[in-house]
Scaffold this motif. Structure first.
Motif, PDB file in Angstrom:
ATOM      1  N   GLU A   1       0.834  -1.196   0.000  1.00 48.41           N
ATOM      2  CA  GLU A   1       0.000   0.000   0.000  1.00 48.41           C
ATOM      3  C   GLU A   1       0.881   1.263   0.000  1.00 48.41           C
ATOM      4  OE1 GLU A   1      -3.217  -0.181   2.982  1.00 48.41           O
ATOM      5  OE2 GLU A   1      -3.014   2.022   3.096  1.00 48.41           O
ATOM      6  N   VAL A   2       1.921   1.263   0.845  1.00 51.46           N
ATOM      7  CA  VAL A   2       2.827   2.415   0.888  1.00 51.46           C
ATOM      8  C   VAL A   2       3.512   2.609  -0.466  1.00 51.46           C
ATOM      9  CG1 VAL A   2       4.847   3.424   2.023  1.00 51.46           C
ATOM     10  CG2 VAL A   2       3.188   2.140   3.377  1.00 51.46           C
ATOM     11  N   LEU A   3       3.958   1.510  -1.071  1.00 55.08           N
ATOM     12  CA  LEU A   3       4.613   1.613  -2.383  1.00 55.08           C
ATOM     13  C   LEU A   3       3.659   2.178  -3.433  1.00 55.08           C
ATOM     14  CD1 LEU A   3       6.790  -1.629  -2.313  1.00 55.08           C
ATOM     15  CD2 LEU A   3       7.668   0.644  -2.896  1.00 55.08           C
TER      16      LEU A   3
ATOM     17  N   GLY B   1       4.381 -11.553  -2.121  1.00 49.57           N
ATOM     18  CA  GLY B   1       5.321 -10.425  -1.996  1.00 49.57           C
ATOM     19  C   GLY B   1       5.982 -10.121  -3.335  1.00 49.57           C
ATOM     20  N   ALA B   2       6.329 -11.180  -4.070  1.00 46.34           N
ATOM     21  CA  ALA B   2       6.980 -11.001  -5.377  1.00 46.34           C
ATOM     22  C   ALA B   2       6.008 -10.381  -6.382  1.00 46.34           C
ATOM     23  CB  ALA B   2       7.509 -12.343  -5.883  1.00 46.34           C
ATOM     24  N   GLN B   3       4.749 -10.843  -6.366  1.00 42.62           N
ATOM     25  CA  GLN B   3       3.738 -10.284  -7.281  1.00 42.62           C
ATOM     26  C   GLN B   3       3.580  -8.778  -7.052  1.00 42.62           C
ATOM     27  OE1 GLN B   3       2.194 -11.597  -9.759  1.00 42.62           O
ATOM     28  NE2 GLN B   3       2.571 -13.778  -9.488  1.00 42.62           N
ATOM     29  N   GLU B   4       3.603  -8.358  -5.780  1.00 42.44           N
ATOM     30  CA  GLU B   4       3.478  -6.924  -5.487  1.00 42.44           C
ATOM     31  C   GLU B   4       4.658  -6.153  -6.091  1.00 42.44           C
ATOM     32  OE1 GLU B   4       0.883  -5.849  -1.664  1.00 42.44           O
ATOM     33  OE2 GLU B   4       2.802  -6.782  -1.156  1.00 42.44           O
ATOM     34  N   LEU B   5       5.867  -6.695  -5.951  1.00 46.01           N
ATOM     35  CA  LEU B   5       7.039  -6.012  -6.524  1.00 46.01           C
ATOM     36  C   LEU B   5       6.943  -5.895  -8.044  1.00 46.01           C
ATOM     37  CD1 LEU B   5      10.165  -7.246  -4.541  1.00 46.01           C
ATOM     38  CD2 LEU B   5       8.934  -5.081  -4.338  1.00 46.01           C
ATOM     39  N   MET B   6       6.491  -6.992  -8.690  1.00 47.01           N
ATOM     40  CA  MET B   6       6.362  -6.954 -10.166  1.00 47.01           C
ATOM     41  C   MET B   6       5.362  -5.867 -10.574  1.00 47.01           C
ATOM     42  SD  MET B   6       6.259 -11.015 -11.175  1.00 47.01           S
ATOM     43  CE  MET B   6       7.325 -12.223 -10.360  1.00 47.01           C
TER      44      MET B   6
END
Lengths: 90, 90, 90, 90
Positions: free
Chosen positions: B37-39, C77-82
């Motif tokens: 959310e922050v990102l 977590g990886a999906q969010e980064l992508m």
């Protein structure tokens, strides 16, 4: 585009170097080079493209805005630059 | 900077909205909101800053290049734009 | 979001400095500071936001991918980064 | 780099399309095409390079972080990604 013969040669040489870098990426992929290496080559092309864009921007501002033949040409040259900047800042 | 009273008010309102978004990020960090959310809030400020930059660029090009009072002013206004573009394309 | 108390304080301090820079832009606009100066302050906020994003990215990769509690959490977590990277590279 | 034969072919095809776009810029410069047109072709290569980077980033995150053979490999894969992200957010 290039506004003098000398600029034209210089810009074309610059684009050819970028093409050489792209071919390097193609070879690295074909040779199954390590991932991190390919990502660094890609970052390097990005830098070279940014340098080219910056040079084209300066040339355009000089030739089509500063040295425009008429106010209408100057307005048109400026509109093109605004459009380009909007694309990059999207 | 702003070249008319109306532009000035509009730009200040825009900057205040960005400040509000930054305060939202501060609150999200303090409340230990989820990372993702922050990102996303940070990406949203980036978009708003890009929009502001694009508007300032257009204003500058109009006031200090197109409508410059002299050729020397126009040259100086253009040099500033080239410097800014180089910063963004580094 | 912050994954330790120390990180949290550091990130909040960083966001507050950016807020201070934004307030500087607001004051510069209100005082009708020169255009070029405002554009440089805006470029400087962009740099500070990029630094913040880079730090949040590293924190997220560490906490939610490297140190994920399960394979499902790691995948998430990886999906969010992508998703974030795609936003920046659009 | 590519983590399956299929990915490899797809990535190479993508890089070749970008090479074709670069050759288009070379031809446009040689033919003295209008400035604005060249700048638009350059912006289009930037978009294509961003798409390629995003795909390489996802592939790397999957192969060298999510599916890393050991914790040490996973740490190393993550360090490479952080380095790349810092380059793009400089």
């Amino acid at each position: 585009m290039a506004h003098t013969i000398r600029d034209k040669e210089k810009l074309i040489a610059r684009v050819r170097r970028i093409k050489g870098q792209i071919e390097g990426i193609e070879r690295a992929l074909a040779a199954e080079a390590p991932c991190g290496e390919v990502l660094r080559q890609v970052a390097s092309v990005r830098g070279a493209m940014n340098g080219l864009t910056s040079e084209l921007f300066d040339d355009h501002l000089r030739a089509h805005v500063l040295e425009a033949a008429s106010d209408a040409d100057r307005e048109h040259g400026a509109q093109e630059l605004m459009g380009i900047v909007r694309t990059y800042l999207k």
